[in-house]
Design a protein around this motif. Sequence first.
Motif, mmCIF file in Angstrom:
data_model
loop_
_atom_site.group_PDB
_atom_site.id
_atom_site.type_symbol
_atom_site.label_atom_id
_atom_site.label_comp_id
_atom_site.label_asym_id
_atom_site.label_seq_id
_atom_site.Cartn_x
_atom_site.Cartn_y
_atom_site.Cartn_z
ATOM 1 N N GLU A 15 0.841 -1.198 0.000
ATOM 2 C CA GLU A 15 0.000 0.000 0.000
ATOM 3 C C GLU A 15 0.879 1.252 0.000
ATOM 4 O OE1 GLU A 15 -3.168 0.029 -0.313
ATOM 5 O OE2 GLU A 15 -3.773 -2.025 0.214
ATOM 6 N N GLN A 16 0.397 2.296 -0.662
ATOM 7 C CA GLN A 16 1.098 3.572 -0.607
ATOM 8 C C GLN A 16 0.865 4.232 0.750
ATOM 9 O OE1 GLN A 16 3.200 5.218 -2.602
ATOM 10 N NE2 GLN A 16 3.262 3.483 -4.016
ATOM 11 N N PRO A 17 1.845 5.010 1.252
ATOM 12 C CA PRO A 17 1.672 5.660 2.560
ATOM 13 C C PRO A 17 0.429 6.542 2.578
ATOM 14 C CG PRO A 17 3.944 5.851 1.799
ATOM 15 C CD PRO A 17 3.161 5.283 0.661
ATOM 16 N N ALA A 18 -0.283 6.501 3.702
ATOM 17 C CA ALA A 18 -1.477 7.324 3.855
ATOM 18 C C ALA A 18 -1.092 8.735 4.277
ATOM 19 C CB ALA A 18 -2.405 6.695 4.898
ATOM 20 N N GLY A 19 -2.044 9.650 4.108
ATOM 21 C CA GLY A 19 -1.837 11.016 4.559
ATOM 22 C C GLY A 19 -1.135 11.885 3.534
ATOM 23 N N THR A 20 -0.952 13.123 3.908
ATOM 24 C CA THR A 20 -0.316 14.106 3.034
ATOM 25 C C THR A 20 1.188 14.106 3.252
ATOM 26 O OG1 THR A 20 -2.281 15.504 3.121
ATOM 27 C CG2 THR A 20 -0.230 16.548 2.400
ATOM 28 N N PRO A 21 1.967 13.979 2.182
ATOM 29 C CA PRO A 21 3.420 13.958 2.368
ATOM 30 C C PRO A 21 3.933 15.319 2.821
ATOM 31 C CG PRO A 21 2.873 14.056 0.030
ATOM 32 C CD PRO A 21 1.582 13.845 0.771
ATOM 33 N N PRO A 22 5.082 15.351 3.517
ATOM 34 C CA PRO A 22 5.641 16.637 3.941
ATOM 35 C C PRO A 22 6.059 17.474 2.748
ATOM 36 C CG PRO A 22 7.204 14.859 4.319
ATOM 37 C CD PRO A 22 5.915 14.207 3.931
ATOM 38 N N ALA A 23 6.279 18.742 2.996
ATOM 39 C CA ALA A 23 6.573 19.686 1.914
ATOM 40 C C ALA A 23 7.837 19.322 1.154
ATOM 41 C CB ALA A 23 6.682 21.099 2.477
ATOM 42 N N ASP A 24 8.800 18.690 1.835
ATOM 43 C CA ASP A 24 10.058 18.369 1.176
ATOM 44 C C ASP A 24 10.096 16.934 0.638
ATOM 45 O OD1 ASP A 24 10.095 17.093 3.607
ATOM 46 O OD2 ASP A 24 12.151 17.668 4.126
ATOM 47 N N PHE A 25 8.923 16.320 0.480
ATOM 48 C CA PHE A 25 8.882 14.945 -0.043
ATOM 49 C C PHE A 25 9.316 14.882 -1.501
ATOM 50 C CE2 PHE A 25 6.964 11.253 -2.023
ATOM 51 C CZ PHE A 25 7.126 10.246 -1.086
ATOM 52 N N PHE A 26 9.004 15.931 -2.278
ATOM 53 C CA PHE A 26 9.275 15.918 -3.715
ATOM 54 C C PHE A 26 10.563 16.678 -4.038
ATOM 55 C CE2 PHE A 26 4.754 15.062 -3.474
ATOM 56 C CZ PHE A 26 4.592 14.043 -4.400
ATOM 57 N N SER A 27 11.181 16.261 -5.145
ATOM 58 C CA SER A 27 12.389 16.926 -5.624
ATOM 59 C C SER A 27 12.023 18.228 -6.318
ATOM 60 C CB SER A 27 13.154 16.003 -6.583
ATOM 61 O OG SER A 27 12.400 15.813 -7.776
ATOM 62 N N THR A 28 13.007 18.883 -6.890
ATOM 63 C CA THR A 28 12.767 20.185 -7.506
ATOM 64 C C THR A 28 11.865 20.108 -8.733
ATOM 65 O OG1 THR A 28 14.840 19.938 -8.743
ATOM 66 C CG2 THR A 28 14.927 21.164 -6.669
ATOM 67 N N ASP A 29 11.718 18.926 -9.358
ATOM 68 C CA ASP A 29 10.807 18.838 -10.506
ATOM 69 C C ASP A 29 9.349 18.678 -10.065
ATOM 70 O OD1 ASP A 29 10.504 16.175 -9.755
ATOM 71 O OD2 ASP A 29 11.432 15.341 -11.564
#
Length: 235
Positions: free
Chosen positions: A194-208
């Motif tokens: 399963e994919q993690p539940a909830g909203t990921p933190p702001a720094d979860f994604f890279s610059t793209d």
Amino acid sequence: MNRVWLPVVAVQGLWLRSTLRLASAPGGGVSGTVPGPAAEPLRLAVLGDSTAAGCGVTGDEEAFAASLAREVAARAGRPVAWQAVGQFGATSRRIRFRLVPRLDDDLDLVVLLAGANDVLAGRGPDLWREDLTGILAGLADRAHRVAIAGIPPFIRFPAIPATLARHLGERAAALDAVTREVCRQSARTTTFLEQPAGTPPADFFSTDRFHPSTHGYRLWAQDVAAQLIPDQPAP
């Protein structure tokens, strides 16, 4: 999705293709070893698309495969020898015919990261089922266990407009339903993650704003390792 939104989806899709600049260069390493107590190393492979290749980060130890190997080593209490075989833009068809043959033999565990590109390419559940079962057949003589990650939730990708993300999410859910069914049919050797539940933190994604960052890959790896090797209850 209500058909009234399809023109909006089409416009947002054109906008996304014209503006999105993805980190297409793989940033993760292709193999390594996490040391541990004197024991036979657990042989781990991460197979799949750009997330398996480590797009979005720049260091060999920052991507998903290396992060997962460290988490598995800590939970299993043994060394882990890991391999990453991934390609930017790879659909399940390419993974099946081009990437599976590049894996080592006699693997303890293969984690498959795939499906997002099938959704983006408009490949439906029937094609997904055909290629997923083909991938598993190709892994049958290479790995003792296979874990298949659910498709990441497009609605959380900051690079994708909301209406388009919901449309892609519905298509992803249809593929995930197939994956769950396939995993149930071979439950002794195949696991759905399963994919993690909830909203990921702001720094979860890279610059793209599409691929995970170093922190994002680390959090994802922690969640996957916890599903593969759950914490033991206290006596």
